[in-house]
Design an enzyme around this catalytic site. Structure first.
Site, mmCIF file in Angstrom:
data_model
loop_
_atom_site.group_PDB
_atom_site.id
_atom_site.type_symbol
_atom_site.label_atom_id
_atom_site.label_comp_id
_atom_site.label_asym_id
_atom_site.label_seq_id
_atom_site.Cartn_x
_atom_site.Cartn_y
_atom_site.Cartn_z
ATOM 1 N N ARG A 53 0.810 -1.217 0.000
ATOM 2 C CA ARG A 53 0.000 0.000 0.000
ATOM 3 C C ARG A 53 0.840 1.262 0.000
ATOM 4 O O ARG A 53 0.470 2.249 -0.625
ATOM 5 C CB ARG A 53 -1.028 -0.024 1.122
ATOM 6 N N THR A 54 1.985 1.241 0.679
ATOM 7 C CA THR A 54 2.809 2.452 0.680
ATOM 8 C C THR A 54 3.311 2.742 -0.735
ATOM 9 O O THR A 54 3.200 3.858 -1.232
ATOM 10 C CB THR A 54 3.990 2.300 1.660
ATOM 11 N N LYS A 82 24.783 -7.171 -6.753
ATOM 12 C CA LYS A 82 26.185 -7.181 -7.179
ATOM 13 C C LYS A 82 27.079 -6.495 -6.159
ATOM 14 O O LYS A 82 28.254 -6.287 -6.413
ATOM 15 C CB LYS A 82 26.313 -6.497 -8.546
ATOM 16 N N ARG A 103 12.339 2.939 0.944
ATOM 17 C CA ARG A 103 12.085 2.034 2.065
ATOM 18 C C ARG A 103 13.280 1.088 2.176
ATOM 19 O O ARG A 103 13.750 0.555 1.167
ATOM 20 C CB ARG A 103 10.819 1.213 1.860
ATOM 21 N N HIS A 131 8.460 6.258 9.799
ATOM 22 C CA HIS A 131 7.585 6.090 8.648
ATOM 23 C C HIS A 131 6.666 7.312 8.616
ATOM 24 O O HIS A 131 5.464 7.217 8.833
ATOM 25 C CB HIS A 131 6.784 4.790 8.826
#
Lengths: 310, 310, 310
Positions: A53-54, A82, A103, A131
């Site tokens: 949802r974010t 990598k 995030r 958040h």
């Protein structure tokens, strides 16, 4: 907004919050007024952890402003595999976008990343850290349903690990809210969070409880969070604790008729589906509020930028 | 279209089908006429199962109408992993989009989900259930190549598990087509599908065969589907069956020169590549028809909506 | 550009390169002039191998031109898993897009795929084969920093497996550059590449070295590549070799003050972070140059197309 980056709800003054919430309300009232406002702008999405949802609501917000996104995709398909450092990744992707959303599983990642880029960076969750955009949409939902003045809120569930809860609790100290924290002993707020809340609390009441019963009748808002099975070494222990912090219609008989029930979602069993269609339920509205609030935030940050198109 | 949701081809009358196909033909003839028609609209993509062409062609269709998509991404990176129900997921994502497309491994998922949302929901495949937009593009391809009037069609391959085949067969009863079903004994149409076809069949002939040979000369269209290796416990058994239902130029010597060969793709060995460049082959055209047909459908559903922008 | 497809840097004449680079410079100088230029156009992304920066910069480029992309997604979620051939996949996706970008693990895949499609196809890397758009952005970066006339360049690191290096080296023969190749014995340029360079070299000097020391003072540009751990059976051997081909400020004391250091990224330890903020460092600028260079290329290819919209 005086800030180029949004890393934590702690950096937001009451006036900052109100600026974002007022803009969100304007956008909610007339979304077509901004539908081309950021045409040609690109938002870079860097999600080093899963999110539905974010991520989708940032993407929706940017597209509802006429802009678009470029998405790093999953880390399985990225240069991170990598061995690239986060500092290098953000400096490369900065070249593609007008703002970045990050995030990351590590606390502090957003702060570190923000030091390497010139475009605005928004923290969409950094491990057990912050958040802040979730907090802004929570505040917007509270303001719409119960008001932020003279608020009594209960925050229940996993208070130990939930970054959503910590961010919200800090932000509410700006509004002198009475905050009741309800959780099992093992999932209480971390002591440093309680300390910080008291420091910031300018008179606001911070109380902790093991049972919802004693505080439910006084609440304007009940904010429920998920208790995660994986926090418990013993399945029986989990079942016992989780069962005590579930809400159904019977639970709410003791509540005020105007109680607003919120949840950052996804829920599992914390809120019975029978509540979904009642006046109490604000959690789907809360999820949907992610769009106007993130539109407001992006609008403010992108309009703040070098070309000053406001 | 009288429907807010599109769940199954059974809900489509002959008039409904013709409305979509006529609109698709208009769009095909002049795509630039609609290139900004749904600017600002967002289509939510919820694919709980892998898909290349269905997902990409919905995305292409929406973008060719000037709109955009928001994609839930793979379920590995979504809240579904945290135990969220489908009802919750669609109610959250409804807040981001003007219409939803759902693919889900469980039969009946689209019907259930549609009961929780107010925006139009399109079923893009629900397990062994339905796949109505595939049927519409199949019908569009048949109409362009052989016509839907007085049609004789052979449908060959895995008729037991293929939702594509069931959806198409139901829809063809609207047009009184003669339908010949060709498959090994073990992959025949399910008895309930045959029963339903007879009930709906208003005079249309439904015949089942184990060999293509006896019906090939009479066909206007041969619709081939993939026989899936994983249906067979024994590799030798699979090889034997699969080999009998493959088409090459030699097979087609017995066919009418105007025969149209279709396949929902992906194919493995069912149709030899030597057919690709012949007049018979319509399967790539069929895949490409997903775009105008889905554009037509989205246009009709989005124009039907509350703001009535038509 | 006389080409519909871009498969290898070998197909580009000096004039072709200059056409792309000149267009990129125009776009860089005034990106707003092209921001709606390809509105309504769709670029199909087919990445059969992971990629962050190539994919994101193609996506950014297309969106900065007003267009959009349709992405096949990861091969885990695609029809490839069902056994579809590359020829079939590209023929289906061709129906969705106005041009295609293909990355594939197999050398020669882009050439093969291009034979099946009518829209322009750009090779974004085919195994150990070619990566021509990387070469174009490398050339653009060199031209901006050191100029392409009378150039002395050192190319260091893994010269055996790097398609980036081979593509660049071929392209530089167009400009009579002096090319010094610096690598451990085990990672030297393949003999056939050296042979081809001599054939194409019209007088340009091609030299190979095991140590940077002897050539560093003469270089205008030092192009560093990553030495991949997985090439070495023995971890100690890797550590020894990798350590010898790392660059830090001390290394660069022997270099010209105007030296430009480049790297296709991601880097691991090849270039010390202390160089990032010096005048030498051009590798983030190089990554960012992927956008204007790919915008230029897409603009030239899409404007070349059938409808001749230029």
């Amino acid at each position: 907004m005086r800030h180029d980056h949004l890393i934590t709800s702690k950096q937001l003054s009451r006036a900052d919050v109100e600026t974002v919430l007022d803009r969100a309300a304007e956008i909610d009232a007339d979304p077509t007024a901004v539908e081309d406002r950021h045409a040609g702008s690109l938002l870079g999405l860097l999600f080093f952890e899963p999110s539905t949802r974010t991520k989708m609501s940032f993407e929706t917000a940017m597209k509802r402003l006429g802009g678009d996104v470029v998405d790093m995709g999953s880390i399985e398909s990225s240069s991170v595999k990598k061995g690239e450092t986060l500092a290098d990744t953000v400096r490369v992707i900065e070249g593609y976008a007008d703002a970045l959303v990050l995030r990351h599983p590590k606390q502090g990642a957003a702060t570190m990343a923000s030091e390497f880029v010139d475009v605005p960076l928004l923290n969409a969750g950094d491990g057990a850290g912050h958040h802040p955009t979730q907090t802004l949409l929570d505040l917007y939902t509270i303001r719409q349903n119960a008001g932020l003045e003279d608020l009594t809120i209960g925050i229940m569930g996993d208070l130990k690990y939930g970054r959503t809860v910590h961010s919200l609790a800090y932000a509410l100290t700006n509004f002198d809210a009475r905050q009741h924290f309800v959780s099992p002993e093992s999932l209480r707020l971390p002591r440093e969070v309680v300390y910080d809340l008291h420091q910031a609390g300018n008179g606001a009441g911070i109380r902790e409880h093991e049972s919802l019963e004693e505080v439910l009748p006084s609440l304007d808002v009940l904010y429920v969070t998920r208790i995660q099975r994986e926090r418990f070494p013993d399945e029986n222990e989990y079942q016992k604790v989780a069962g005590e912090y579930q809400i159904d219609l019977e639970t709410l008989e003791a509540a005020d008729d105007d109680l607003t029930v919120m949840h950052p979602l996804p829920r599992v069993d914390e809120i019975a589906p029978e509540i979904d269609d009642t006046e109490y339920a604000a959690y789907f509205e809360q999820a949907h509020n992610g769009v106007p609030v993130r539109m407001a935030l992006l609008d403010l940050l992108l309009s703040n930028g070098g070309d000053d198109d406001e």
